[in-house]
Motif scaffolding. Structure first.
Motif, PDB file in Angstrom:
ATOM      1  N   CYS A 133       1.005  -1.584  -0.103  1.00 31.99           N
ATOM      2  CA  CYS A 133      -0.118   0.136  -0.199  1.00 31.99           C
ATOM      3  C   CYS A 133       0.791   0.744   0.422  1.00 31.99           C
ATOM      4  CB  CYS A 133      -1.158  -0.080   1.302  1.00 31.99           C
ATOM      5  SG  CYS A 133      -2.582  -1.312   1.027  1.00 31.99           S
ATOM      6  N   PRO A 134       0.267   2.199  -0.792  1.00 26.50           N
ATOM      7  CA  PRO A 134      -1.011   2.619  -1.033  1.00 26.50           C
ATOM      8  C   PRO A 134      -0.772   1.762  -2.792  1.00 26.50           C
ATOM      9  CG  PRO A 134       0.472   4.720  -1.574  1.00 26.50           C
ATOM     10  CD  PRO A 134       1.308   3.588  -0.846  1.00 26.50           C
ATOM     11  N   CYS A 153      -3.025  -0.489  -4.128  1.00 26.97           N
ATOM     12  CA  CYS A 153      -2.990  -1.421  -2.925  1.00 26.97           C
ATOM     13  C   CYS A 153      -4.521  -1.227  -3.437  1.00 26.97           C
ATOM     14  CB  CYS A 153      -3.067  -1.951  -1.678  1.00 26.97           C
ATOM     15  SG  CYS A 153      -3.591  -0.807  -0.780  1.00 26.97           S
ATOM     16  N   GLY A 166      -7.284  -0.612  -1.117  1.00 27.20           N
ATOM     17  CA  GLY A 166      -7.760  -0.103  -0.177  1.00 27.20           C
ATOM     18  C   GLY A 166      -7.356  -1.235   1.385  1.00 27.20           C
ATOM     19  N   ASN A 211      -4.736   4.611  -4.809  1.00 30.76           N
ATOM     20  CA  ASN A 211      -6.054   2.880  -4.377  1.00 30.76           C
ATOM     21  C   ASN A 211      -6.254   2.943  -5.908  1.00 30.76           C
ATOM     22  OD1 ASN A 211      -6.538   3.466  -0.917  1.00 30.76           O
ATOM     23  ND2 ASN A 211      -4.899   2.354  -2.162  1.00 30.76           N
TER      24      ASN A 211
END
Length: 497
Positions: free
Chosen positions: A102-103, A105, A107, A272
């Motif tokens: 993440c970020p 990703c 969420g 995201n």
């Protein structure tokens, strides 16, 4: 007759007496010898049994600790193997969720549910070994007493290609070797190059609030759709939401995504969003056209890292149809035609086209409701943009002709579509075409071509004509008209059969 009497002399008497005594002595000696042998035999047997008892006791004294050590070793080795090679899948494990990426990703809103054990794998998904066999990266679980589906939105090779693409596109922006970059760092400059700042009116009507927005991608010029990561035969093209580009469409998708991730920093939402646009737009479709507003999609619960959570609807049509009654099959056909109608009518000036409709991508709930469970292959078209741009033949209706499937006459499931005619025409009958290709194929999975009773055919004599027109008509407008007639007929049939 004369009888002779034998007279025994004294010498004969003595001889016989001595002979009897000799025999008696021999018999006594024999008896004593035999009794002695028996005694020796008994004594020898006693010695043998005593030795056997001693040997068995000795063996038991040796085997008992060996068995104990074997049992102890088995217990400890099993414990070590379980700790080294887990049997059960831990969905809270970072390696499974990939939170560190993440970020870049999908969420983080469901991370608390994963980390606190509210999401529990079920059926075969409980076992760690399923990761080796589960090419599609789809798992089944429970969440708050609901059956859900966990998806990683792609097989491992596709996820690796996504990471490599982001890294390679960010090397020049960060001016660092690719070996020193992580995808969590690289996704930021990759996104920033496509971000612009918009001024939004506040409650007083002043344009004083600055909002970061994602700029529309141009598939014809942006490197996103031309970077050959998968080889020349299969280019890395991003998700189907990038087809028919429109700034209004992207802003609509963005606003719905940010709304569903309330409380998250907007730029993080854009990271995201960018990741999903590159990989798989299913979560964006399910959030922008949600089930609670009547769209035939599963309920979307959220994501953590690179895992999303959706409602488990039920078995797919391929599993459900063989045991379905005639009324249930007619009702399923009716629902599919209504889905095609809803997608074509669209909402807010947007039309949806489903480009990969099959019996395996539609599931049936316990109450018989059909939902499309695979949202990856859905194209969203901005009708307002077509009206404003007015490309050639934009107002000429287009009838799908399945061009490109001529070389596969033996494949009844082959369905083609034209992106250009989706993006530049106000009317396209593709949704009706895709549905009717499944409903009325030569395989007759629904039993609507050859399985309808005579009394239905007598009551609705034009039903076969409408089904044929919906399946293969090349006249613009004829397919939609046939579909609407079938919706009316199937509705009557369901209420009377």
């Amino acid at each position: 007759m004369r009888r002779r009497r034998r007279v025994i002399s004294a010498s004969e008497k003595l001889y016989s007496t001595l002979k009897m005594r000799f025999r008696t002595e021999i018999f006594k000696e024999r008896i004593s010898l035999e009794s002695g042998e028996k005694q020796q035999l008994l004594e020898s047997k006693g010695d043998i049994s005593k030795n056997q008892k001693k040997e068995s006791r000795f063996c038991c004294s040796i085997m008992t600790p060996i068995l104990v050590w074997i049992a102890i070793f088995g217990v400890f080795s099993t414990a070590l193997l379980r700790s080294a090679i887990p049997i059960y899948l831990n969905v809270a494990d970072e390696k499974f969720l990939e939170i560190k990426k993440c970020p870049a990703c999908f969420g983080v809103q469901l991370c608390p549910a994963f980390l606190t054990g509210d999401i529990v794998p079920e059926t075969w998904s409980r076992y760690k070994a399923t990761q080796l066999l589960n090419k599609r990266n789809v798992y089944f679980a429970t969440f708050k007493d609901k059956h859900v589906v966990l998806k990683k939105l792609g097989h491992n090779a596709k996820l690796e290609q996504l990471d490599r693409h982001i890294l390679e596109q960010s090397v020049g922006l960060l001016r660092r070797p690719i070996e020193q970059l992580s995808v969590s760092t690289a996704v930021r400059p990759y996104t920033h190059q496509n971000v612009w700042v918009d001024r939004v009116k506040d409650l007083q009507g002043n344009c004083s609030t600055l909002v970061h927005r994602l700029r529309n991608f141009d598939p014809a010029s942006h490197d996103l759709r031309s970077n050959a990561l998968e080889g020349s035969a299969d280019l890395f093209q991003g998700s189907d939401l990038l087809i028919c580009p429109s700034q209004r469409k992207l802003s609509y998708i963005e606003n719905e995504f940010v709304k569903n991730n309330f409380g998250l920093y907007r730029l993080t939402c854009l990271y995201n969003l960018m990741t999903l646009l590159l990989l798989n737009s299913e979560p964006l479709i399910f959030q922008s056209f949600p089930a609670n507003k009547g769209w035939p999609f599963p309920v979307y619960y959220g994501a953590c890292g690179r895992v999303i959570v959706e409602e488990y609807v039920g078995p797919n049509l391929a599993q459900w149809l063989p045991d379905a009654s005639l009324t249930e099959r007619i009702d399923a056909a009716l629902q599919m035609l209504k889905i095609a109608d809803k997608f074509t009518n669209g909402t807010a000036g947007f039309r949806l086209y489903v480009t990969d409709l099959s019996l395996y991508n539609i599931a049936v709930s316990l109450d018989g409701i059909l939902k499309i469970v695979d949202g990856e292959n859905i194209v969203v078209v901005d009708l307002e943009k077509i009206e404003n741009d007015r490309p050639n033949n934009f107002d000429v209706p287009y009838a799908s002709d399945n061009a490109g499937c001529e070389h596969l006459p033996s494949d009844p499931h082959c369905v083609s579509y034209s992106e250009q005619d989706m993006c530049y025409r106000l009317y396209n009958d593709h949704n009706y075409f895709a549905v009717c290709r499944e409903l009325f194929s030569p395989l007759d999975s629904f039993g609507l071509m050859n399985g309808l009773p005579d009394y239905i055919l007598e009551r609705f004599p034009l039903i076969h004509k409408y089904q044929s027109d919906c399946y293969s008509s090349s006249t613009p407008g004829a397919r939609e008209e046939a579909a609407k007639n079938l919706i009316s007929i199937y509705g009557e049939m369901v209420s009377t059969v």
